[in-house]
Scaffold this motif. Sequence first.
Motif, PDB file in Angstrom:
ATOM      1  N   PHE A  84       0.830  -1.203   0.000  1.00  0.00           N
ATOM      2  CA  PHE A  84       0.000   0.000   0.000  1.00  0.00           C
ATOM      3  C   PHE A  84       0.862   1.249   0.000  1.00  0.00           C
ATOM      4  O   PHE A  84       1.912   1.294   0.663  1.00  0.00           O
ATOM      5  CB  PHE A  84      -0.904   0.041   1.246  1.00  0.00           C
ATOM      6  N   ASP A  85       0.418   2.257  -0.719  1.00  0.00           N
ATOM      7  CA  ASP A  85       0.940   3.606  -0.528  1.00  0.00           C
ATOM      8  C   ASP A  85       0.262   4.151   0.721  1.00  0.00           C
ATOM      9  O   ASP A  85      -0.861   3.757   1.053  1.00  0.00           O
ATOM     10  CB  ASP A  85       0.615   4.468  -1.752  1.00  0.00           C
ATOM     11  N   THR A  86       0.903   5.074   1.420  1.00  0.00           N
ATOM     12  CA  THR A  86       0.321   5.599   2.660  1.00  0.00           C
ATOM     13  C   THR A  86      -0.103   7.061   2.568  1.00  0.00           C
ATOM     14  O   THR A  86      -0.511   7.636   3.576  1.00  0.00           O
ATOM     15  CB  THR A  86       1.323   5.453   3.821  1.00  0.00           C
ATOM     16  N   VAL A 141      -3.599   3.581  -0.325  1.00  0.00           N
ATOM     17  CA  VAL A 141      -4.139   3.037  -1.556  1.00  0.00           C
ATOM     18  C   VAL A 141      -3.366   1.771  -1.914  1.00  0.00           C
ATOM     19  O   VAL A 141      -2.138   1.735  -1.782  1.00  0.00           O
ATOM     20  CB  VAL A 141      -4.033   4.052  -2.719  1.00  0.00           C
ATOM     21  N   LEU A 142      -4.058   0.732  -2.358  1.00  0.00           N
ATOM     22  CA  LEU A 142      -3.400  -0.499  -2.761  1.00  0.00           C
ATOM     23  C   LEU A 142      -2.603  -0.274  -4.040  1.00  0.00           C
ATOM     24  O   LEU A 142      -3.125   0.190  -5.046  1.00  0.00           O
ATOM     25  CB  LEU A 142      -4.437  -1.607  -2.987  1.00  0.00           C
ATOM     26  N   LEU A 143      -1.303  -0.604  -3.992  1.00  0.00           N
ATOM     27  CA  LEU A 143      -0.448  -0.498  -5.167  1.00  0.00           C
ATOM     28  C   LEU A 143      -0.309  -1.834  -5.887  1.00  0.00           C
ATOM     29  O   LEU A 143      -0.333  -1.890  -7.111  1.00  0.00           O
ATOM     30  CB  LEU A 143       0.954  -0.014  -4.755  1.00  0.00           C
ATOM     31  N   LYS A 144      -0.161  -2.913  -5.113  1.00  0.00           N
ATOM     32  CA  LYS A 144       0.088  -4.219  -5.708  1.00  0.00           C
ATOM     33  C   LYS A 144      -0.306  -5.308  -4.730  1.00  0.00           C
ATOM     34  O   LYS A 144      -0.060  -5.193  -3.535  1.00  0.00           O
ATOM     35  CB  LYS A 144       1.585  -4.359  -6.044  1.00  0.00           C
ATOM     36  N   SER A 145      -0.912  -6.354  -5.253  1.00  0.00           N
ATOM     37  CA  SER A 145      -1.222  -7.539  -4.460  1.00  0.00           C
ATOM     38  C   SER A 145      -0.750  -8.759  -5.234  1.00  0.00           C
ATOM     39  O   SER A 145      -1.036  -8.881  -6.427  1.00  0.00           O
ATOM     40  CB  SER A 145      -2.727  -7.629  -4.180  1.00  0.00           C
ATOM     41  N   PHE A 146      -0.016  -9.631  -4.586  1.00  0.00           N
ATOM     42  CA  PHE A 146       0.473 -10.821  -5.266  1.00  0.00           C
ATOM     43  C   PHE A 146       0.596 -11.976  -4.267  1.00  0.00           C
ATOM     44  O   PHE A 146       0.525 -11.781  -3.054  1.00  0.00           O
ATOM     45  CB  PHE A 146       1.824 -10.557  -5.951  1.00  0.00           C
TER      46      PHE A 146
END
Length: 344
Positions: free
Chosen positions: A115-117, A121-126
Amino acid sequence: MSIIAGSYERFIWGFKLKPTKHDADTQTLTLSPLFSYPSHISSITTVACSGPAAASGGSDDTIHLYDLPSASSLGSLLDHNHTASITALSFYTPSSLSFPRNLISAAADGSVAIFDTDPFVLLKSFRPHKKAVNDLAIHPSGKLALAVYRDECFAMLNLVRGKRSFCCRLGHEASLVKFDPSGERFFMVVNSKVGVHQSEDAKLLLELDNGSHKRILCASPGDSGTLFTAGEDRAITAWDTNSGKLAYSIQDAHPARIKGVVTLTRNESEGASEDPYLVASASSDGIIRVWDMRMATKENAKPLAETNTKSRLTCLAGSALKSMRRPQIGNQKAEKLEEEPNSG
């Protein structure tokens, strides 16, 4: 300085560590409550804290965020793609900043979210591995992380690309992994022993073992190669990871097993020398204590501050960073929290 703790009864506890009168016969610090309320619908499994921002993860598969200066709830992070209990949370805060840049989360389904803070905000999920993540540690550069898994695997994660760089089977299950402040070494906990590894090639440099067969449940790296560990033996142990020797310890630091330990120093700020020895600990019977580790060499060391949450604590986090910035989720406004009695 802020401290947060999570409990089996779903409660999140927030405290501010404040100085009191400096008297040789009394405590010099006090833990002033910020909030306590049931933020999750099931037990809280992990917490993280950096500057004004704090986060908690639970067995309800959710992540909740908090603004500590205003004792406010920011709500929950919904877009993380975790489908199981949150097992690890970690903020990445560059040494030049007093506000975290990223939040990394991991779960029992093997998934990892970045997440960016600013705002959250979600940046990447893996999903770098299919099995449950026991613990995750971010390198001081913020570019990579290490993860240990329930199926005895160890992995290096590329946080820039959101991919797994390396994975191997250890032959034993590691419960904890931590980087030292320099990032040149990392520590892996297996039951009652700690392996000190070189970050460049994961080479085992030495092993820390106090001869006890009781499990280490928590660890926190300190300055100058010091590593603090605690767990089922109810003691807080300070290791010299340069020599591999036990530096000092506080025996019977708690009446029950210790579930969390955190070093409360201002490593990233100009006042690092002001409070270089403060360590907080939390036990499963609900007690949180703050220690001056310089007193550990004395018999019957007394905590500088203490509070009893009267709940079964599961995790602990703290931060000494001060920041004028405030965390937020998009344009969402913070909700003021009221302190509630523990119903657990």
